[in-house]
Design a protein around this motif. Structure first.
Motif, mmCIF file in Angstrom:
data_model
loop_
_atom_site.group_PDB
_atom_site.id
_atom_site.type_symbol
_atom_site.label_atom_id
_atom_site.label_comp_id
_atom_site.label_asym_id
_atom_site.label_seq_id
_atom_site.Cartn_x
_atom_site.Cartn_y
_atom_site.Cartn_z
ATOM 1 N N LEU A 15 -45.182 -35.162 73.726
ATOM 2 C CA LEU A 15 -44.700 -34.900 72.375
ATOM 3 C C LEU A 15 -43.225 -35.235 72.253
ATOM 4 O O LEU A 15 -42.785 -35.806 71.246
ATOM 5 C CB LEU A 15 -44.945 -33.440 72.000
ATOM 6 N N GLY A 16 -42.444 -34.911 73.280
ATOM 7 C CA GLY A 16 -41.018 -35.212 73.251
ATOM 8 C C GLY A 16 -40.736 -36.696 73.196
ATOM 9 O O GLY A 16 -39.896 -37.151 72.405
ATOM 10 N N ARG A 17 -41.431 -37.463 74.011
ATOM 11 C CA ARG A 17 -41.218 -38.916 74.023
ATOM 12 C C ARG A 17 -41.616 -39.544 72.691
ATOM 13 O O ARG A 17 -40.902 -40.405 72.167
ATOM 14 C CB ARG A 17 -42.021 -39.556 75.161
ATOM 15 N N GLU A 18 -42.752 -39.127 72.159
ATOM 16 C CA GLU A 18 -43.173 -39.674 70.875
ATOM 17 C C GLU A 18 -42.168 -39.336 69.779
ATOM 18 O O GLU A 18 -41.888 -40.159 68.898
ATOM 19 C CB GLU A 18 -44.555 -39.131 70.503
ATOM 20 N N THR A 19 -41.609 -38.129 69.841
ATOM 21 C CA THR A 19 -40.607 -37.734 68.854
ATOM 22 C C THR A 19 -39.355 -38.586 68.980
ATOM 23 O O THR A 19 -38.799 -39.065 67.976
ATOM 24 C CB THR A 19 -40.257 -36.245 69.025
ATOM 25 N N LEU A 20 -38.903 -38.812 70.199
ATOM 26 C CA LEU A 20 -37.737 -39.676 70.407
ATOM 27 C C LEU A 20 -37.999 -41.073 69.858
ATOM 28 O O LEU A 20 -37.119 -41.680 69.222
ATOM 29 C CB LEU A 20 -37.398 -39.759 71.901
ATOM 30 N N ASP A 21 -39.201 -41.577 70.072
ATOM 31 C CA ASP A 21 -39.535 -42.917 69.584
ATOM 32 C C ASP A 21 -39.470 -42.967 68.052
ATOM 33 O O ASP A 21 -38.959 -43.940 67.477
ATOM 34 C CB ASP A 21 -40.930 -43.315 70.059
#
Length: 295
Positions: A15-21
């Motif tokens: 979830l964190g990586r997708e949010t950063l993207d």
């Protein structure tokens, strides 16, 4: 608040990586994005893009002050520590305290639907964490994410292999939400400059019963799948019989209980109001994961 510095905890998770993207795709200045994680090496690719990467561990509160320094809007992604011996309320409360001490003005927290009236075994963790956020006195956005569409991949492939899926969910329905949509909503909440407090319950566009889920699985896999409807006690004994740990048995049984009693049958436009987009339909998930179902 113009172009605030924002922070994402647990940024090396899915979830964190997708949010950063999503944040980067929206044009957010990477120098004004702080991404925290226990192991900063996991975010090396984002550091190369200019994102500020800092080490932070919810179980070591002394790491949180330096990690949160300068953050104005803080997204606290709830941890996945649901096994016995972990106090998630203490973890999240430490993050809330650190955000406030750092001078943050707004907290975004990822919760689950209606924790005050949920049968889910760990709902109390989220209820206590939401209270910590509200008691901070800061503006807040609470995102109550329902079950991810992707969670179906934890059970359906094996069920299709055996041709049967056991359920105590009865005719209850659940509006599964796409994992990517939850990340999109989290990014939208971070990018917003509103300080007003709000709660959004993020669900998919339509609820499905376990029989309807099985029908989709049959359609997209070409394999037979029967639903074996049982009561909660039978489901619990079966799961215990295959050796699942007690906390996982509690989670699975309480999920079916929550569905059967209508507590997950939620329909609203919260996702669209927050993001300006429609949530992804469950049929699209099945279409995109046809190969995983037929493997």
């Amino acid at each position: 608040m113009t172009n605030p510095t924002i922070l994402v905890t647990g940024a090396s998770g899915k979830l964190g990586r997708e949010t950063l993207d999503f944040l980067l795709a929206a044009g957010k200045d990477p120098a004004r994005i702080i991404a925290t994680t226990r192991d900063v090496s996991k975010l090396a690719g984002y550091a190369e893009k200019g994102v500020v990467v800092r080490q932070a561990d919810f179980n070591a509160p002394e790491t949180l002050g330096p990690a949160f320094a300068g953050a104005e809007r803080v997204a606290i992604i709830s941890t996945d520590a649901v096994a016995p011996g972990t106090d998630r309320v203490a973890q999240h409360s430490a993050a809330v305290d650190a955000a406030k001490a750092a001078g943050a003005r707004h907290i975004i927290y990822t919760s689950l639907p209606n924790p005050e009236d949920s049968l889910i075994s760990f709902a109390g963790d989220h209820l206590g964490s939401e209270k910590a956020v509200k008691d901070s006195g800061l503006g807040y956005t609470i995102l109550r994410n329902t079950w991810y569409q992707e969670n179906l991949l934890m059970s359906l492939p094996q069920a299709l292999e055996h041709g049967v899926i056991m359920s105590a969910a009865g005719n209850g329905k659940l509006s599964y939400v796409a994992h990517e949509d939850c990340a999109r909503a989290l990014a939208a909440a971070l990018l917003s400059e509103a300080d007003e407090s709000a709660i959004y319950t993020l669900v998919g566009p339509e609820g499905y019963s376990i029989d309807e889920i099985a029908a989709l699985a049959r359609e997209f896999s070409g394999k037979p799948l029967e639903v074996q409807h049982v009561d909660s006690d039978t489901l619990r004994k079966t799961l215990e019989g295959v050796g699942l740990p007690p906390f996982l048995v509690d989670m699975l049984v309480s999920t079916d209980d929550n569905i059967r009693t209508g507590r997950f049958d939620i329909n609203n436009d919260d996702f669209e109001r927050l993001t300006g987009r429609k949530p992804k339909p469950l049929r699209a998930f099945f279409e995109n994961n046809r190969e995983a179902l037929t493997a």
